[in-house]
Scaffold this motif. Structure first.
Motif, PDB file in Angstrom:
ATOM      1  N   LEU A  44       0.817  -1.211   0.000  1.00 52.67           N
ATOM      2  CA  LEU A  44       0.000   0.000   0.000  1.00 52.67           C
ATOM      3  C   LEU A  44       0.854   1.267   0.000  1.00 52.67           C
ATOM      4  CD1 LEU A  44      -3.079   0.550   0.120  1.00 52.67           C
ATOM      5  CD2 LEU A  44      -2.780   1.002   2.566  1.00 52.67           C
ATOM      6  N   PRO A  45       0.536   2.222  -0.916  1.00 50.24           N
ATOM      7  CA  PRO A  45       1.222   3.515  -0.884  1.00 50.24           C
ATOM      8  C   PRO A  45       0.760   4.335   0.318  1.00 50.24           C
ATOM      9  CG  PRO A  45      -0.497   3.512  -2.556  1.00 50.24           C
ATOM     10  CD  PRO A  45      -0.415   2.111  -2.022  1.00 50.24           C
ATOM     11  N   THR A  46       1.312   5.504   0.479  1.00 47.56           N
ATOM     12  CA  THR A  46       0.995   6.327   1.651  1.00 47.56           C
ATOM     13  C   THR A  46      -0.461   6.787   1.613  1.00 47.56           C
ATOM     14  OG1 THR A  46       1.670   8.373   0.550  1.00 47.56           O
ATOM     15  CG2 THR A  46       3.367   7.141   1.753  1.00 47.56           C
ATOM     16  N   PRO A  47      -1.104   6.940   2.790  1.00 43.61           N
ATOM     17  CA  PRO A  47      -2.488   7.444   2.824  1.00 43.61           C
ATOM     18  C   PRO A  47      -2.616   8.818   2.171  1.00 43.61           C
ATOM     19  CG  PRO A  47      -1.873   6.508   4.948  1.00 43.61           C
ATOM     20  CD  PRO A  47      -0.629   6.558   4.130  1.00 43.61           C
ATOM     21  N   GLU A  48      -1.570   9.647   2.306  1.00 41.71           N
ATOM     22  CA  GLU A  48      -1.618  10.978   1.702  1.00 41.71           C
ATOM     23  C   GLU A  48      -1.764  10.906   0.184  1.00 41.71           C
ATOM     24  OE1 GLU A  48       0.647   9.928   3.795  1.00 41.71           O
ATOM     25  OE2 GLU A  48       0.305  11.127   5.622  1.00 41.71           O
ATOM     26  N   SER A  49      -1.038   9.970  -0.449  1.00 42.83           N
ATOM     27  CA  SER A  49      -1.117   9.852  -1.906  1.00 42.83           C
ATOM     28  C   SER A  49      -2.485   9.338  -2.350  1.00 42.83           C
ATOM     29  CB  SER A  49      -0.016   8.921  -2.415  1.00 42.83           C
ATOM     30  OG  SER A  49      -0.213   7.589  -1.958  1.00 42.83           O
ATOM     31  N   ILE A  50      -3.100   8.495  -1.523  1.00 41.94           N
ATOM     32  CA  ILE A  50      -4.436   7.986  -1.855  1.00 41.94           C
ATOM     33  C   ILE A  50      -5.464   9.105  -1.795  1.00 41.94           C
ATOM     34  CG2 ILE A  50      -6.268   6.399  -1.154  1.00 41.94           C
ATOM     35  CD1 ILE A  50      -4.106   4.503  -0.135  1.00 41.94           C
ATOM     36  N   VAL A  51      -5.425   9.881  -0.717  1.00 38.38           N
ATOM     37  CA  VAL A  51      -6.366  11.005  -0.565  1.00 38.38           C
ATOM     38  C   VAL A  51      -6.132  12.034  -1.659  1.00 38.38           C
ATOM     39  CG1 VAL A  51      -7.087  12.907   0.928  1.00 38.38           C
ATOM     40  CG2 VAL A  51      -6.609  10.647   1.917  1.00 38.38           C
ATOM     41  N   SER A  52      -4.869  12.312  -1.946  1.00 35.93           N
ATOM     42  CA  SER A  52      -4.528  13.282  -2.989  1.00 35.93           C
ATOM     43  C   SER A  52      -5.010  12.813  -4.357  1.00 35.93           C
ATOM     44  CB  SER A  52      -3.017  13.510  -3.019  1.00 35.93           C
ATOM     45  OG  SER A  52      -2.658  14.372  -4.068  1.00 35.93           O
ATOM     46  N   GLY A  53      -5.014  11.496  -4.570  1.00 40.00           N
ATOM     47  CA  GLY A  53      -5.433  10.954  -5.851  1.00 40.00           C
ATOM     48  C   GLY A  53      -6.910  11.122  -6.138  1.00 40.00           C
ATOM     49  N   LEU A  54      -7.693  11.446  -5.118  1.00 37.65           N
ATOM     50  CA  LEU A  54      -9.129  11.649  -5.297  1.00 37.65           C
ATOM     51  C   LEU A  54      -9.454  13.067  -5.756  1.00 37.65           C
ATOM     52  CD1 LEU A  54     -10.458   9.725  -2.174  1.00 37.65           C
ATOM     53  CD2 LEU A  54     -10.644   9.019  -4.562  1.00 37.65           C
ATOM     54  N   ILE A  55      -8.443  13.943  -5.822  1.00 35.10           N
ATOM     55  CA  ILE A  55      -8.640  15.319  -6.287  1.00 35.10           C
ATOM     56  C   ILE A  55      -8.470  15.334  -7.802  1.00 35.10           C
ATOM     57  CG2 ILE A  55      -7.822  17.696  -6.143  1.00 35.10           C
ATOM     58  CD1 ILE A  55      -6.712  17.010  -3.364  1.00 35.10           C
ATOM     59  N   PRO A  56      -9.509  15.712  -8.549  1.00 34.34           N
ATOM     60  CA  PRO A  56      -9.422  15.667 -10.021  1.00 34.34           C
ATOM     61  C   PRO A  56      -8.370  16.615 -10.581  1.00 34.34           C
ATOM     62  CG  PRO A  56     -11.707  15.812  -9.306  1.00 34.34           C
ATOM     63  CD  PRO A  56     -10.854  16.070  -8.095  1.00 34.34           C
ATOM     64  N   ARG A  57      -7.395  16.064 -11.269  1.00 35.91           N
ATOM     65  CA  ARG A  57      -6.371  16.850 -11.959  1.00 35.91           C
ATOM     66  C   ARG A  57      -5.569  15.889 -12.823  1.00 35.91           C
ATOM     67  NH1 ARG A  57      -4.404  15.443  -7.121  1.00 35.91           N
ATOM     68  NH2 ARG A  57      -2.213  14.864  -6.917  1.00 35.91           N
ATOM     69  N   LEU A  58      -4.983  16.433 -13.886  1.00 36.74           N
ATOM     70  CA  LEU A  58      -4.097  15.634 -14.718  1.00 36.74           C
ATOM     71  C   LEU A  58      -2.677  15.747 -14.195  1.00 36.74           C
ATOM     72  CD1 LEU A  58      -5.321  16.246 -18.368  1.00 36.74           C
ATOM     73  CD2 LEU A  58      -5.427  14.120 -17.069  1.00 36.74           C
ATOM     74  N   PRO A  59      -2.003  14.625 -13.962  1.00 34.61           N
ATOM     75  CA  PRO A  59      -0.626  14.684 -13.465  1.00 34.61           C
ATOM     76  C   PRO A  59       0.326  15.166 -14.550  1.00 34.61           C
ATOM     77  CG  PRO A  59      -1.220  12.426 -13.969  1.00 34.61           C
ATOM     78  CD  PRO A  59      -2.470  13.246 -14.151  1.00 34.61           C
ATOM     79  N   SER A  60       1.523  15.520 -14.128  1.00 38.06           N
ATOM     80  CA  SER A  60       2.556  15.922 -15.086  1.00 38.06           C
ATOM     81  C   SER A  60       2.973  14.719 -15.920  1.00 38.06           C
ATOM     82  CB  SER A  60       3.775  16.483 -14.339  1.00 38.06           C
ATOM     83  OG  SER A  60       3.405  17.580 -13.530  1.00 38.06           O
ATOM     84  N   ILE A  61       3.512  14.987 -17.100  1.00 39.22           N
ATOM     85  CA  ILE A  61       3.950  13.913 -17.992  1.00 39.22           C
ATOM     86  C   ILE A  61       5.040  13.092 -17.307  1.00 39.22           C
ATOM     87  CG2 ILE A  61       5.060  13.402 -20.189  1.00 39.22           C
ATOM     88  CD1 ILE A  61       3.760  15.878 -21.328  1.00 39.22           C
ATOM     89  N   SER A  62       4.854  11.776 -17.339  1.00 39.50           N
ATOM     90  CA  SER A  62       5.823  10.880 -16.710  1.00 39.50           C
ATOM     91  C   SER A  62       7.120  10.850 -17.513  1.00 39.50           C
ATOM     92  CB  SER A  62       5.235   9.471 -16.604  1.00 39.50           C
ATOM     93  OG  SER A  62       6.201   8.562 -16.121  1.00 39.50           O
ATOM     94  N   ALA A  63       8.222  10.874 -16.803  1.00 43.43           N
ATOM     95  CA  ALA A  63       9.527  10.893 -17.468  1.00 43.43           C
ATOM     96  C   ALA A  63       9.864   9.562 -18.114  1.00 43.43           C
ATOM     97  CB  ALA A  63      10.617  11.263 -16.457  1.00 43.43           C
ATOM     98  N   TYR A  64       9.216   8.492 -17.693  1.00 43.62           N
ATOM     99  CA  TYR A  64       9.540   7.175 -18.235  1.00 43.62           C
ATOM    100  C   TYR A  64       8.336   6.496 -18.875  1.00 43.62           C
ATOM    101  CZ  TYR A  64       8.037   6.383 -13.399  1.00 43.62           C
ATOM    102  OH  TYR A  64       7.377   6.436 -12.203  1.00 43.62           O
ATOM    103  N   SER A  65       7.384   7.306 -19.376  1.00 39.78           N
ATOM    104  CA  SER A  65       6.241   6.758 -20.090  1.00 39.78           C
ATOM    105  C   SER A  65       6.066   7.461 -21.422  1.00 39.78           C
ATOM    106  CB  SER A  65       4.957   6.910 -19.257  1.00 39.78           C
ATOM    107  OG  SER A  65       3.834   6.480 -19.986  1.00 39.78           O
ATOM    108  N   ALA A  66       5.825   6.693 -22.476  1.00 39.82           N
ATOM    109  CA  ALA A  66       5.638   7.276 -23.795  1.00 39.82           C
ATOM    110  C   ALA A  66       4.239   7.859 -23.966  1.00 39.82           C
ATOM    111  CB  ALA A  66       5.884   6.214 -24.871  1.00 39.82           C
TER     112      ALA A  66
END
Length: 423
Positions: free
Chosen positions: A177-199
């Motif tokens: 399980l990741p941190t509780p903070e990241s889970i709660v933060s993930g429920l806020i609608p927004r597009l993340p920054s472009i991943s450095a290791y994803s095409a």
């Protein structure tokens, strides 16, 4: 006193019969494609797309409930209504589009499951067991159960497989399980920054995540299951609760897969291309037990989706023709056998079924907007729905889903065009 165990057993059977249609939908939806999508979203962007998963599950519940409600009011399945009240060609298009999608899915599912088992076998043997043998085993298992069983038997077997899948993914999520903070933060609608290791861009990953959850086949088959269950308007609460059960479990399992990937691959900055790759990537990060859990869950996901995949085409044909779903008829046994054999294409030829996948993706991109348009028309038809026509809020929600489905269709067709015309 002696009657209590019997009474408890009877209540348990009644409860199981109420949720079996939802379990069938869950097994249909959570397959290897969903696992790959959720794992990739977690590996590339952590838990930051959890809101998109929640939104897609809400849309799925709305659509499942809407299609189920239509059948409760009219007594007609989706294909019957399309054929009678819109045009027979609309029903035929759905049969063709979903049939092609099923063929592509069977190839992909068995290819991934066989590859997963092969890589997993390398942990225990030096050379491993060839993927063809695993594909043959699972194809035979599903077909034998299909040959000997009836609809209720399929659903009960599927319930067992879904339970195994759910337990594996929930346990691995608990371990990683990741941190509780990241889970709660993930429920806020927004597009993340472009991943450095994803095409892939976060927008494309988001559309893929939602697209793999909001699946038209669920809504079409849902009406068949509701009608076969014999539900009427008096069972509206049962229909709604069953839909809610399947969607809540869908969210929990999908979120667990995302969390497991976010808690390991994302933290390590390790890119993910396919689900089978996680067998190799998870071992140094999470240990052999986590690898075994993930492999078991992924195989269960593949088998659980294989059942609805091979059954969909004959069920749709029966629905359109208005004949009983007697799967013991030889023509349906031969049809299911032919569809099942497609699962050997990838393991035997070690190839990606490009043409079928391209056509399947193109049709899937078109079918969701059409699915929304059809129920929008039918649910507002006074002669069909009477006092149960959609209200203003329901129409607005459905129009919003339609607009988003058109946007995802654009992305899907763009992806097909890129496959046909690579730069």
């Amino acid at each position: 006193m002696a009657s209590r165990p019997f009474s408890s057993s009877k209540r348990a059977r009644q409860l199981l019969s109420m949720v079996l249609p939802g379990i069938f939908l869950l097994g249909f939806n959570i397959g290897t494609g969903s696992v790959t999508t959720m794992a990739k979203a977690g590996a590339d962007y952590g838990m930051s797309l959890l809101w998109a998963l929640l939104l897609s599950c809400c849309c799925t519940f709305f659509m499942i409930n809407l299609y189920g409600r239509f059948t409760l009011v009219t007594g007609q399945t989706a294909l019957q209504a399309f054929k009678q009240h819109i045009h027979p060609w609309v029903s035929l298009f759905f049969i063709f589009a979903l049939g092609v999608g099923v063929c592509g899915s069977v190839m992909g599912v068995m290819g991934i499951v066989a590859d997963i088992c092969y890589r997993w076998s390398l942990v225990w043997t030096d050379e491993g067991i060839h993927p063809v043998w695993f594909a043959l085993f699972f194809i035979t298992l599903v077909y034998v159960i299909f040959w000997r069983g009836n609809t209720r038997f399929f659903e009960r077997f599927l319930a067992i497989v879904v339970a195994i899948m759910s337990a594996c993914f929930l346990l691995i999520a608990f371990l990683l399980l990741p941190t509780p903070e990241s889970i709660v933060s993930g429920l806020i609608p927004r597009l993340p920054s472009i991943s450095a290791y994803s095409a892939e861009s976060p927008l494309l990953v988001t559309a893929s995540l939602i697209g793999t959850t909001v699946f038209s086949g669920l809504f079409i088959i849902r009406t068949t299951l509701v009608k076969e269950a014999g539900w009427t308007l008096a069972h509206y609460a049962n229909q709604r609760n069953d839909a809610a059960f399947s969607v809540v479990l869908m969210f929990v399992i999908s979120a667990s897969i995302m969390a497991a990937s976010a808690g390991t691959l994302h933290i390590a900055g390790t890119p993910l291309i396919n689900a089978a790759q996680m067998i190799e990537l998870l071992e140094p990060l999470a240990g052999q037990f986590a690898v075994s859990l993930f492999a078991t869950g992924l195989v269960a996901a593949g088998v659980s989706s294989q059942f609805p995949n091979v059954l969909m085409l004959p069920w749709l044909i029966c629905d359109y023709s208005g004949i009983p779903r007697d799967m013991t008829l030889m023509k349906f046994r031969l049809l299911v056998f032919g569809v099942s054999l497609l699962g050997l294409v990838v393991p035997i030829f070690n190839a990606r079924p490009v043409l079928v996948m391209i056509v399947s993706q193109a049709l899937n991109a078109v079918i969701l907007p059409l699915t929304v348009v059809c129920i929008l028309y039918l649910s507002n038809c006074k002669s069909l729905m009477g006092q149960y026509r959609l209200n203003t809020l329901q129409n607005l929600i459905l129009i919003a889903i339609l607009l988003f489905s058109i946007f995802t269709a654009y992305l899907g067709l763009s992806g097909v065009w890129q496959m046909l015309m690579p730069t």
